[in-house]
Design a protein around this motif. Structure first.
Motif, PDB file in Angstrom:
ATOM      1  N   UNK A   1       0.837  -1.209   0.000  1.00 13.64           N
ATOM      2  CA  UNK A   1       0.000   0.000   0.000  1.00 13.64           C
ATOM      3  C   UNK A   1       0.868   1.254   0.000  1.00 13.64           C
ATOM      4  N   UNK A   2       1.928   1.265   0.777  1.00 13.37           N
ATOM      5  CA  UNK A   2       2.800   2.441   0.824  1.00 13.37           C
ATOM      6  C   UNK A   2       3.499   2.679  -0.513  1.00 13.37           C
ATOM      7  N   UNK A   3       3.842   1.612  -1.216  1.00 16.89           N
ATOM      8  CA  UNK A   3       4.431   1.780  -2.546  1.00 16.89           C
ATOM      9  C   UNK A   3       3.430   2.417  -3.503  1.00 16.89           C
TER      10      UNK A   3
ATOM     11  N   UNK B   1       3.613   6.071  -5.514  1.00 20.61           N
ATOM     12  CA  UNK B   1       3.280   6.222  -6.928  1.00 20.61           C
ATOM     13  C   UNK B   1       2.169   7.232  -7.123  1.00 20.61           C
ATOM     14  N   UNK B   2       1.178   7.203  -6.252  1.00 18.25           N
ATOM     15  CA  UNK B   2       0.085   8.181  -6.327  1.00 18.25           C
ATOM     16  C   UNK B   2       0.624   9.598  -6.196  1.00 18.25           C
TER      17      UNK B   2
ATOM     18  N   UNK C   1      -6.013   2.361  -5.771  1.00 18.69           N
ATOM     19  CA  UNK C   1      -6.522   1.922  -4.476  1.00 18.69           C
ATOM     20  C   UNK C   1      -7.872   1.214  -4.606  1.00 18.69           C
ATOM     21  N   UNK C   2      -8.226   0.821  -5.828  1.00 18.53           N
ATOM     22  CA  UNK C   2      -9.448   0.056  -6.066  1.00 18.53           C
ATOM     23  C   UNK C   2      -9.100  -1.424  -6.157  1.00 18.53           C
ATOM     24  N   UNK C   3     -10.106  -2.304  -6.086  1.00 20.08           N
ATOM     25  CA  UNK C   3      -9.830  -3.747  -6.167  1.00 20.08           C
ATOM     26  C   UNK C   3      -9.266  -4.146  -7.529  1.00 20.08           C
TER      27      UNK C   3
ATOM     28  N   UNK D   1      -4.781   0.201 -14.046  1.00 26.55           N
ATOM     29  CA  UNK D   1      -4.279   1.563 -13.809  1.00 26.55           C
ATOM     30  C   UNK D   1      -2.759   1.591 -13.825  1.00 26.55           C
ATOM     31  N   UNK D   2      -2.133   0.639 -13.147  1.00 23.03           N
ATOM     32  CA  UNK D   2      -0.674   0.589 -13.110  1.00 23.03           C
ATOM     33  C   UNK D   2      -0.106   0.316 -14.502  1.00 23.03           C
TER      34      UNK D   2
END
Length: 473
Positions: free
Chosen positions: A152-154, A158-159, A226-228, A235-236
Motif C-alpha cells: 500500500x505504501x508503494x 506512486x500516487x 486503491x481500487x480492487x 491503472x498501473x
C-alpha cells in the motif's frame, strides 16, 4: 495476522525488487564515475568544504564522519556490488533479517551520497529512489509473503509522484490547461533524446491528445490504484505505458524507470505463489511501526499537494523518507544553451582560434544528433541546462568548472565528450557564449543534415584566464 500478507503479489515483489536493484546499480555507477570532478576533494563543490559547515542532523551521511576520495569511491563501488547482488537475487537465499540488512546497505550508502551531493544531487529522482529504497527494506524475501501495508505504501508513493505532477501542471503553466505545452517541450526539455526531434514534429492535434492523455493518467488514473483488482492492475499498466512513451521522448535519468518499477508493485501477475511460512512477530511489529511513522509523515506532502502554492521535488526530512514530487510546472518556449570555448592565443579577440568543448548529452554542434543516456544521469550536462536559464543557477560551480578546464583537469575532462586541447597544452583563455537553439525543419534537415539551428544571443562569460576563473558568470 492473516491480513498482514498478500501471497498473490509474490511475483510482483520479485520483479519490483530486481528492477529496483537495477536502478540502484545505475545510480551508484553514476556516482562512482563522476564524483571526483563534481564533489571530490578537488571537485567543483568539494564534500569536505560542505560537511565543514553542514551539521550531521541536517545532512546525515557517513561522509560527515570521514571523507577522502578513496573512501567515497569505495562506498560507491560497494553500492554497485550490493546492487548487483540484489539484482541477481542474493536476498532470496538469506534469512529474513539478513535480507533486510542487505537492502538497507544501498539505502544508507546512497543517502550518504545524496546528503553531501549539494547542487549535483538536487533532483527529485534522488529522493524518490531513497523513499522507495527505504520501503524495499521492509518488503521481505522468499521466506514470507509480501506485507500488505508495504504494498500500500508503494502505491501511495506512486500516487504522489503522478498526482503531484498532474497538479503542478494544472496550477503552473497555462499551456498545460490549453493543451499546447508539447508544442515546445520536446525542443526545450533539459536533455533531448534521439527521438525527441521526431516527437517535436508530430502533428499539433496529436500533441493536444498527448497532453490531455497526460492529465488523465496523472490526475484520474492514480486514484484507481486503491481500487480492487483487476482495476488497480489496469491503472498501473496504463502508467507504465505512459512512462515508456516518456522514455522514448527524452533523457530523464531514472525518473521514468523508477516510476515504472513502482507501478510493477501494483500489478497482480497470474501465478501460483510458492508456500511460505507465517511472518515472525518481530517482523510484523517492525513493518506496522514503520508504516505508521510514514503515514504520519505524509501529512506534509499532502498539505503541499492541496496548497495553491504547491512546490515540487522537496524533501521534508533529512532521511528523505516522505517527499513531494512533480516536474515541468513551467515549460520553456525558447531553448538557450551555454557554449564553452577555449583558445591558446596569448591575447584573446574575436578572431582568435576559439575551439568548442563538446558535452556528452547537451546540445552543442548543430549537426550532432542527441543520444540516449537515461537511465544513466549526466549531472554536469543537466546543470548546464539550468545555467542557460539563469547564471544564478551556475553561480556555485561554473567558475570552478572554468578553472578546471583552464588546468586541463583530467577528471573534469572525463565528464565531457571531447576537449579541443591536447592533455599537455591547456587553453590560455576560456569564454562562454549563450545561443538560442531550435530544431530544424524537415526541409532544413534534408538540406544541411543538422538537427539544430543556433543563433548567437550574448556573451555569457568574457574571456577568462586562470587567475580570473573563479569569478561568477
Amino acid at each position: 495476522m492473516g491480513w498482514f500478507t498478500a501471497p498473490d503479489y509474490w511475483l510482483s515483489r520479485l520483479v519490483f525488487q530486481r528492477a529496483l536493484a537495477g536502478v540502484y546499480l545505475v545510480a551508484f555507477l553514476t556516482a562512482a564515475v563522476q564524483f571526483r570532478a563534481l564533489i571530490g576533494e578537488r571537485g567543483m563543490l568539494p564534500v569536505p568544504r560542505f560537511v565543514a559547515r553542514a551539521p550531521f542532523r541536517r545532512a546525515p551521511s557517513v561522509f560527515q564522519l570521514h571523507y577522502t576520495d578513496r573512501f567515497f569511491a569505495a562506498c560507491a563501488w560497494t553500492g554497485c556490488a550490493v546492487s548487483a547482488a540484489l539484482a541477481a537475487g542474493l536476498d532470496s537465499h538469506l534469512p529474513l533479517w539478513a535480507a533486510m540488512l542487505l537492502w538497507a546497505v544501498p539505502w544508507v550508502l546512497y543517502l550518504s551520497i545524496v546528503n553531501v551531493g549539494q547542487t549535483w544531487y538536487g533532483f527529485g529522482w534522488e529522493s524518490l529512489l531513497l523513499e522507495v529504497g527505504f520501503l524495499a527494506v521492509f518488503l521481505g524475501n522468499d521466506t514470507v509473503a509480501p506485507p500488505v501495508v508495504v504494498l500500500f505504501l508503494l502505491r501511495w508513493v506512486l500516487f504522489r509522484v503522478e498526482f503531484g505532477a498532474g497538479l503542478i501542471k494544472l496550477r503552473g503553466d497555462a499551456c498545460w490547461r490549453k493543451l499546447t505545452c508539447l508544442d515546445f517541450h520536446h525542443e526545450t526539455q533539459p536533455m533531448p533524446g534521439p527521438l525527441s526531434w521526431f516527437f517535436h514534429h508530430l502533428p499539433r492535434p496529436l500533441h493536444r491528445i498527448e497532453v490531455a492523455a497526460n492529465h488523465v493518467t496523472q490526475l484520474l488514473v492514480p486514484v484507481l490504484l486503491f481500487t480492487p483488482q483487476p482495476v488497480a492492475t489496469a491503472a498501473a499498466s496504463l502508467m507504465i505505458a505512459t512512462q515508456l512513451w516518456l522514455v522514448l521522448s527524452g533523457n530523464f535519468s531514472w525518473l521514468n524507470w523508477i516510476t515504472i518499477v513502482l507501478a510493477v508493485s501494483a500489478i497482480r501477475f497470474p501465478h501460483t505463489p510458492p508456500p511460505t511460512a507465517g511472518p515472525p512477530l518481530w517482523y510484523e511489529v517492525t513493518v506496522i511501526a514503520v508504516a505508521a511513522l510514514l503515514l504520519w509523515l505524509s501529512h506534509r506532502p499532502v498539505r503541499n499537494m492541496v496548497s495553491r502554492r504547491q512546490i515540487m521535488n522537496r524533501s521534508f526530512d533529512p532521511l528523505h523518507l516522505v517527499n513531494t514530487y512533480g516536474a515541468f510546472g513551467t515549460v520553456g518556449r525558447i531553448r538557450h544553451e551555454v557554449v564553452v570555448e577555449g583558445t591558446a592565443d596569448a591575447v584573446p579577440h574575436e578572431e582568435s582560434g576559439w575551439r568548442e568543448y563538446e558535452f556528452r548529452g547537451k546540445p552543442g554542434d548543430p549537426r550532432r544528433w542527441p543520444r540516449q543516456f537515461a537511465p544513466y544521469h549526466l549531472r554536469l550536462d543537466w546543470m548546464m541546462w539550468f545555467a542557460a536559464l539563469s547564471p544564478g543557477y551556475a553561480e556555485p560551480w561554473f567558475g570552478a568548472l572554468v578553472e578546471r578546464l583552464l588546468e586541463n583537469d583530467r577528471d573534469t575532462l572525463r565528464l565531457l565528450r571531447r576537449s579541443p586541447f591536447p592533455p599537455d597544452a591547456p587553453p590560455r583563455y576560456i569564454r562562454a557564449r549563450l545561443f538560442r537553439y531550435r530544431y530544424t525543419t524537415w526541409r532544413e534537415l534534408r538540406e544541411t543534415g543538422a538537427c539544430w539551428e543556433r543563433t548567437f544571443v550574448r556573451e555569457y562569460l568574457p574571456p577568462t584566464r586562470l587567475a580570473r576563473a573563479a569569478q561568477r558568470p
